[in-house]
Write a protein that holds these residues in place. Sequence first.
Motif, PDB file in Angstrom:
ATOM      1  N   ARG A 186       0.856  -1.192   0.000  1.00 58.30           N
ATOM      2  CA  ARG A 186       0.000   0.000   0.000  1.00 58.30           C
ATOM      3  C   ARG A 186       0.891   1.242   0.000  1.00 58.30           C
ATOM      4  NH1 ARG A 186      -5.025  -0.483   4.139  1.00 58.30           N
ATOM      5  NH2 ARG A 186      -5.749   1.156   2.724  1.00 58.30           N
ATOM      6  N   VAL A 187       0.458   2.260  -0.734  1.00 59.82           N
ATOM      7  CA  VAL A 187       1.197   3.518  -0.809  1.00 59.82           C
ATOM      8  C   VAL A 187       0.270   4.654  -0.408  1.00 59.82           C
ATOM      9  CG1 VAL A 187       2.567   5.080  -2.242  1.00 59.82           C
ATOM     10  CG2 VAL A 187       2.603   2.611  -2.695  1.00 59.82           C
ATOM     11  N   ILE A 188       0.706   5.457   0.538  1.00 57.27           N
ATOM     12  CA  ILE A 188      -0.058   6.634   0.960  1.00 57.27           C
ATOM     13  C   ILE A 188       0.771   7.868   0.640  1.00 57.27           C
ATOM     14  CG2 ILE A 188      -1.069   7.867   2.918  1.00 57.27           C
ATOM     15  CD1 ILE A 188      -1.466   5.088   4.227  1.00 57.27           C
ATOM     16  N   VAL A 189       0.202   8.763  -0.155  1.00 61.34           N
ATOM     17  CA  VAL A 189       0.922   9.959  -0.584  1.00 61.34           C
ATOM     18  C   VAL A 189       0.313  11.187   0.082  1.00 61.34           C
ATOM     19  CG1 VAL A 189       1.594  11.408  -2.537  1.00 61.34           C
ATOM     20  CG2 VAL A 189       1.467   8.909  -2.811  1.00 61.34           C
ATOM     21  N   SER A 190       1.086  11.814   0.942  1.00 55.38           N
ATOM     22  CA  SER A 190       0.651  13.058   1.584  1.00 55.38           C
ATOM     23  C   SER A 190       1.040  14.213   0.670  1.00 55.38           C
ATOM     24  CB  SER A 190       1.327  13.216   2.952  1.00 55.38           C
ATOM     25  OG  SER A 190       1.025  14.476   3.513  1.00 55.38           O
ATOM     26  N   LYS A 191       0.033  14.914   0.188  1.00 52.28           N
ATOM     27  CA  LYS A 191       0.268  15.950  -0.817  1.00 52.28           C
ATOM     28  C   LYS A 191      -0.731  17.081  -0.620  1.00 52.28           C
ATOM     29  CE  LYS A 191       1.595  15.903  -5.716  1.00 52.28           C
ATOM     30  NZ  LYS A 191       0.883  17.093  -6.184  1.00 52.28           N
ATOM     31  N   ARG A 192      -0.281  18.302  -0.855  1.00 49.99           N
ATOM     32  CA  ARG A 192      -1.156  19.451  -0.644  1.00 49.99           C
ATOM     33  C   ARG A 192      -2.328  19.464  -1.620  1.00 49.99           C
ATOM     34  NH1 ARG A 192      -0.459  24.242   2.013  1.00 49.99           N
ATOM     35  NH2 ARG A 192       1.708  23.739   2.435  1.00 49.99           N
ATOM     36  N   GLY A 193      -2.084  19.115  -2.871  1.00 54.13           N
ATOM     37  CA  GLY A 193      -3.145  19.129  -3.888  1.00 54.13           C
ATOM     38  C   GLY A 193      -2.804  18.196  -5.028  1.00 54.13           C
ATOM     39  N   SER A 233       9.007  20.235 -10.628  1.00 53.84           N
ATOM     40  CA  SER A 233       9.511  20.163 -12.004  1.00 53.84           C
ATOM     41  C   SER A 233       8.406  20.161 -13.046  1.00 53.84           C
ATOM     42  CB  SER A 233      10.376  18.905 -12.183  1.00 53.84           C
ATOM     43  OG  SER A 233       9.573  17.753 -12.075  1.00 53.84           O
ATOM     44  N   GLY A 234       7.157  20.086 -12.603  1.00 53.74           N
ATOM     45  CA  GLY A 234       6.044  20.118 -13.542  1.00 53.74           C
ATOM     46  C   GLY A 234       5.830  18.811 -14.288  1.00 53.74           C
ATOM     47  N   ILE A 235       6.320  17.675 -13.751  1.00 53.29           N
ATOM     48  CA  ILE A 235       6.200  16.379 -14.418  1.00 53.29           C
ATOM     49  C   ILE A 235       5.091  15.571 -13.752  1.00 53.29           C
ATOM     50  CG2 ILE A 235       7.415  14.268 -15.052  1.00 53.29           C
ATOM     51  CD1 ILE A 235      10.031  15.855 -14.815  1.00 53.29           C
ATOM     52  N   GLU A 236       4.163  15.073 -14.542  1.00 52.43           N
ATOM     53  CA  GLU A 236       3.062  14.272 -14.011  1.00 52.43           C
ATOM     54  C   GLU A 236       3.596  12.956 -13.459  1.00 52.43           C
ATOM     55  OE1 GLU A 236      -0.033  14.156 -12.500  1.00 52.43           O
ATOM     56  OE2 GLU A 236      -0.608  15.351 -14.256  1.00 52.43           O
ATOM     57  N   ASN A 237       2.954  12.445 -12.380  1.00 54.28           N
ATOM     58  CA  ASN A 237       3.427  11.241 -11.711  1.00 54.28           C
ATOM     59  C   ASN A 237       2.375  10.131 -11.768  1.00 54.28           C
ATOM     60  OD1 ASN A 237       4.510   9.297 -10.031  1.00 54.28           O
ATOM     61  ND2 ASN A 237       5.229  10.749  -8.508  1.00 54.28           N
ATOM     62  N   PRO A 238       2.638   9.057 -12.524  1.00 50.04           N
ATOM     63  CA  PRO A 238       1.692   7.941 -12.611  1.00 50.04           C
ATOM     64  C   PRO A 238       1.460   7.240 -11.280  1.00 50.04           C
ATOM     65  CG  PRO A 238       3.366   7.814 -14.349  1.00 50.04           C
ATOM     66  CD  PRO A 238       3.814   8.851 -13.373  1.00 50.04           C
ATOM     67  N   LEU A 239       2.379   7.405 -10.311  1.00 52.06           N
ATOM     68  CA  LEU A 239       2.213   6.767  -9.006  1.00 52.06           C
ATOM     69  C   LEU A 239       0.877   7.126  -8.380  1.00 52.06           C
ATOM     70  CD1 LEU A 239       3.344   5.291  -6.428  1.00 52.06           C
ATOM     71  CD2 LEU A 239       4.201   7.540  -5.724  1.00 52.06           C
ATOM     72  N   PHE A 240       0.458   8.382  -8.553  1.00 50.92           N
ATOM     73  CA  PHE A 240      -0.752   8.858  -7.894  1.00 50.92           C
ATOM     74  C   PHE A 240      -2.008   8.188  -8.437  1.00 50.92           C
ATOM     75  CE2 PHE A 240       1.710  13.120  -7.639  1.00 50.92           C
ATOM     76  CZ  PHE A 240       2.553  12.581  -6.685  1.00 50.92           C
ATOM     77  N   TYR A 241      -1.896   7.501  -9.576  1.00 47.34           N
ATOM     78  CA  TYR A 241      -3.055   6.887 -10.220  1.00 47.34           C
ATOM     79  C   TYR A 241      -3.058   5.365 -10.102  1.00 47.34           C
ATOM     80  CZ  TYR A 241      -3.338  11.511 -12.366  1.00 47.34           C
ATOM     81  OH  TYR A 241      -3.423  12.869 -12.576  1.00 47.34           O
ATOM     82  N   LYS A 242      -2.064   4.794  -9.422  1.00 47.49           N
ATOM     83  CA  LYS A 242      -1.991   3.345  -9.315  1.00 47.49           C
ATOM     84  C   LYS A 242      -3.022   2.817  -8.321  1.00 47.49           C
ATOM     85  CE  LYS A 242       2.799   2.652 -10.810  1.00 47.49           C
ATOM     86  NZ  LYS A 242       2.430   1.793 -11.954  1.00 47.49           N
ATOM     87  N   GLU A 243      -3.406   1.546  -8.505  1.00 48.21           N
ATOM     88  CA  GLU A 243      -4.481   0.954  -7.707  1.00 48.21           C
ATOM     89  C   GLU A 243      -4.123   0.843  -6.230  1.00 48.21           C
ATOM     90  OE1 GLU A 243      -5.667  -2.749  -9.341  1.00 48.21           O
ATOM     91  OE2 GLU A 243      -6.442  -1.911 -11.214  1.00 48.21           O
ATOM     92  N   ASN A 244      -2.847   0.678  -5.909  1.00 42.68           N
ATOM     93  CA  ASN A 244      -2.469   0.520  -4.505  1.00 42.68           C
ATOM     94  C   ASN A 244      -2.075   1.845  -3.846  1.00 42.68           C
ATOM     95  OD1 ASN A 244      -0.111   0.782  -6.021  1.00 42.68           O
ATOM     96  ND2 ASN A 244       1.115  -0.470  -4.620  1.00 42.68           N
ATOM     97  N   THR A 245      -2.341   2.966  -4.532  1.00 43.56           N
ATOM     98  CA  THR A 245      -1.986   4.285  -4.001  1.00 43.56           C
ATOM     99  C   THR A 245      -3.222   5.033  -3.526  1.00 43.56           C
ATOM    100  OG1 THR A 245      -0.061   4.483  -5.454  1.00 43.56           O
ATOM    101  CG2 THR A 245      -0.940   6.522  -4.536  1.00 43.56           C
ATOM    102  N   ARG A 246      -3.115   5.669  -2.377  1.00 44.74           N
ATOM    103  CA  ARG A 246      -4.181   6.527  -1.862  1.00 44.74           C
ATOM    104  C   ARG A 246      -3.581   7.904  -1.558  1.00 44.74           C
ATOM    105  NH1 ARG A 246      -6.362   3.096  -3.906  1.00 44.74           N
ATOM    106  NH2 ARG A 246      -8.005   1.701  -3.151  1.00 44.74           N
ATOM    107  N   MET A 247      -4.322   8.951  -1.897  1.00 43.62           N
ATOM    108  CA  MET A 247      -3.852  10.322  -1.751  1.00 43.62           C
ATOM    109  C   MET A 247      -4.386  10.924  -0.456  1.00 43.62           C
ATOM    110  SD  MET A 247      -2.125  10.414  -4.513  1.00 43.62           S
ATOM    111  CE  MET A 247      -1.614  12.134  -4.460  1.00 43.62           C
ATOM    112  N   PHE A 248      -3.455  11.331   0.395  1.00 44.73           N
ATOM    113  CA  PHE A 248      -3.783  11.922   1.700  1.00 44.73           C
ATOM    114  C   PHE A 248      -3.592  13.436   1.559  1.00 44.73           C
ATOM    115  CE2 PHE A 248      -2.507  11.994   6.461  1.00 44.73           C
ATOM    116  CZ  PHE A 248      -3.821  12.248   6.830  1.00 44.73           C
TER     117      PHE A 248
END
Length: 478
Positions: free
Chosen positions: A434-441, A447-462
């Motif tokens: 499981r991946v939990i990403v603490s992010k403001r928005g 760097s302005g580069i999109e991150n596929p990690l945030f869209y993976k099935e085992n990732t949740r955005m905090f």
Amino acid sequence: MSPGLVGASYIVASILFILSLGGLSNQESAKRAVWYGIVGMALAVFATITGPAVGALWLVVPLIVVGGLVGGWLAGRVQMTQMPELVAALHSFVGLAAVFIGFNADLEAAHVAHAIATGTDHLLTGFAATLATKTPVELAIMRVEVFLGVFIGAVTFTGSVVAYGKLSGRLDSKALVLPNRHAINLAGVAVALILGIVYFNGAGIWTLILVAILAGALGWHLIMAIGGADMPVVVSMLNSYSGWAAAAIGFTLGNDLLIVTGALVGSSGAILSYIMCRAMNRNFVSVILGGWGGTSGPAQEITGEQVAIDTDGVAQALDEADTVVIVPGYGLAVAQAQGSISELTRRLRAKGKTVRFAIHPVAGRLPGHMNVLLAEAKVPYDIVLEMDEINEDFPSTDVAIVIGANDIVNPAAEEDPNSPIAGMPVIEVWKARRVIVSKRGQGTGYSGIENPLFYKENTRMFYGDAKKSLDELLKQIG
């Protein structure tokens, strides 16, 4: 102070600087190493201003006092999160000093030539008196030193100002890619060399002024063309430039200490830049030339959606986990959440859970920046691991927590050959259960580069400010 004592003081100061650099290689000796540097610099300044070649102490001493007070005030109010841009700003001062000293040396040489022609050279003092004793060959060599000092100094000055602007958010961190940018840079260097030849053949200070303007424009363009993902390398490289500029000043002034310390800073900065480029799988020459080359096609399209998680969900995931790996990024530093993450670590370990930190070589925008933050927050050294030490453990990790990081955990570096960070070693958090990403928005990061990690099935955005989110989480983890 006699010339002999000045020379001896310079030798002692040089040894202290070397000990300082060596001691900064690990956390246990870093504090002692800083004091070596402080004592060495104090000795160097004292020996210089009391030496026989320096006059007008009535002006020099007040300027040192004012500069010291301003420096102390800035150091007292700067936050650890502002250290990268502060370092860049300080590099700009060294570059500007090299430019001014180069101009002054040329004016002094013209003054000496006039004094010799008019038979008043016996009245010369200080640096001018030293110039009067130089042979034509030595004066020609000094012109080369002056040219190099002005050129490198101007590049360092404007490049550091741009780096400061990008790191502090005052300038867009994206690379400015002008048409034929490499041809522009090469043309600028060619014109500067032509001006240098004209200067070597006796032209006036106007050639140096044009070189400074041209080199300043070149420094601006070089750093503007470098994207945010490579800025840590840029800061290190500018550190190297400032060292070589100082060495050039040392040769011009005949100051052995400036030559030694400039060479130390220049070489160590270049070595660090090379090491960082290897750690990021970047081409060293490409980075310092403003990103030579590029991707061969469009980046891969990202599918899926970002799934949010609340404080209760994070607390439950941590309660069920046996192994936790925390990946801090610059966002943690900005939110000043290192104290909160340290307390979370303490409580989780008290429950018998294995908690470790994974640190990317450039986390925090400067090498070692994140390690210092965690050390200040009393996170134990032995659970803070480098990327290469912990990457293979993620498949057996229950929960990976990413706090304020984007590029250093971006799987596109490995999965998308057309990504701007393709090939850059990253922390492989997506391999955890499981991946939990603490992010403001939902932004793309520095760097302005999109991150596929945030869209993976085992990732949740905090979502939310890192410190506030962690403080809320702490209320549920006793």
